[in-house]
Design an enzyme around this catalytic site. Structure first.
Site, PDB file in Angstrom:
ATOM      1  N   ARG A 104      34.244 -21.289  10.782  1.00 21.52           N
ATOM      2  CA  ARG A 104      34.385 -22.729  10.641  1.00 21.52           C
ATOM      3  C   ARG A 104      33.846 -23.137   9.278  1.00 21.52           C
ATOM      4  NH1 ARG A 104      31.892 -26.962  14.922  1.00 21.52           N
ATOM      5  NH2 ARG A 104      30.026 -26.472  13.762  1.00 21.52           N
ATOM      6  N   THR A 108      34.477 -28.887   5.979  1.00 22.92           N
ATOM      7  CA  THR A 108      35.602 -29.548   6.676  1.00 22.92           C
ATOM      8  C   THR A 108      35.525 -29.400   8.188  1.00 22.92           C
ATOM      9  OG1 THR A 108      36.955 -27.553   6.639  1.00 22.92           O
ATOM     10  CG2 THR A 108      37.114 -28.997   4.716  1.00 22.92           C
ATOM     11  N   ASP A 200      23.483 -22.011  16.685  1.00 15.14           N
ATOM     12  CA  ASP A 200      24.602 -21.224  16.141  1.00 15.14           C
ATOM     13  C   ASP A 200      24.671 -19.890  16.881  1.00 15.14           C
ATOM     14  OD1 ASP A 200      26.024 -19.275  14.460  1.00 15.14           O
ATOM     15  OD2 ASP A 200      26.178 -20.953  13.075  1.00 15.14           O
TER      16      ASP A 200
END
Ligand code: PRP
Ligand code: URA
Length: 209
Positions: A104, A108, A200
């Site tokens: 990812r 953005t 994460d």
């Protein structure tokens, strides 16, 4: 619209709570993710077709059931999806494994593709895409599209934690794909991380932060 199966089994919820704890280290995180992967695979494969086979027990001949032709493929989204593969293979050792590389973009939040390698007969298999995190849904939508572009249409998505908005994105983009998930959390934060989530997943799995 595809179905959403949320796994509220106590063992899964207990293990997931340990994973969420920020003090849980990579070794335990990895073990738990694989264990949950195995428990979830048990349910995801519940409707696999069976066929009658003749065997002989030590007592007599009999007709009994075994899995029939429909073969399975497990497709982790790199990196974090790798953490669920071994658990599934413990249950279904004959499954083949494909890999889809996506990350990812931190700016953005859009998925960037960098790898795809699938079993040669992938279009004939039931493919289970695995990724612990379904956040904006961008990675899952892209991974499903990857498979469809290669002629694979028998697809299920198995995740650990999802955000409601990401789940809705996947359901809208791919209404033919059922989603299996251990928990639906509250929301995404301003960095598109799941709240409360577990942070994460890739970094916690591989100790990269
Ligand atoms: C994480 C996770 C998913 C994705 C989810 O991977 O494993 O693939 O983010 O986010 P999304 O639903 O908003 O697309 P990441 O991009 O951090 O890559 P990594 O596994 O290589 O760390
Ligand atoms: N990717 C992760 O690993 N965690 C999140 O909360 C969102 C995306």
């Amino acid at each position: 619209m595809g179905k959403l199966y949320v796994f509220d089994h106590p063992l899964i919820q207990h293990k997931l709570s340990i994973m969420r704890n920020k003090n849980t280290g990579s070794k335990e995180f990895r073990e738990l993710l694989n264990e949950i992967g195995m428990l979830m695979a048990y349910e995801v494969t519940r409707d696999l077709p069976l066929q009658d086979v003749e065997i002989e027990t030590p007592i007599c001949k009999c007709t009994t059931k075994m899995l029939s032709g429909r073969k399975l493929g497990v497709v982790p989204i790199l990196r974090a999806g790798l953490g669920m593969v071994d658990g599934i293979l413990n249950l279904v050792p004959a499954a083949k494994v494909g890999h889809i590389g996506l990350y990812r973009d931190p700016e953005t939040k859009m998925p960037v593709e960098y790898y795809c390698k699938l079993p040669v007969d992938a279009p004939e298999r039931l493919l289970i895409i695995v990724d612990p995190m379904l956040a904006t849904g961008g990675s899952s939508v892209a991974a499903i599209q990857f498979l469809k572009d290669r002629g694979c249409f028998n697809i299920r998505l198995m995740c650990l934690i999802g955000a409601p908005e990401g789940i809705a994105v996947v359901q809208k983009a791919h209404p033919d794909v059922d989603i299996y998930i251990a928990a639906v959390d509250e929301r995404l934060n301003e960095h598109a991380y799941i709240v409360p989530g577990l942070g994460d997943a890739g970094d916690r799995l591989f100790g990269t932060k």
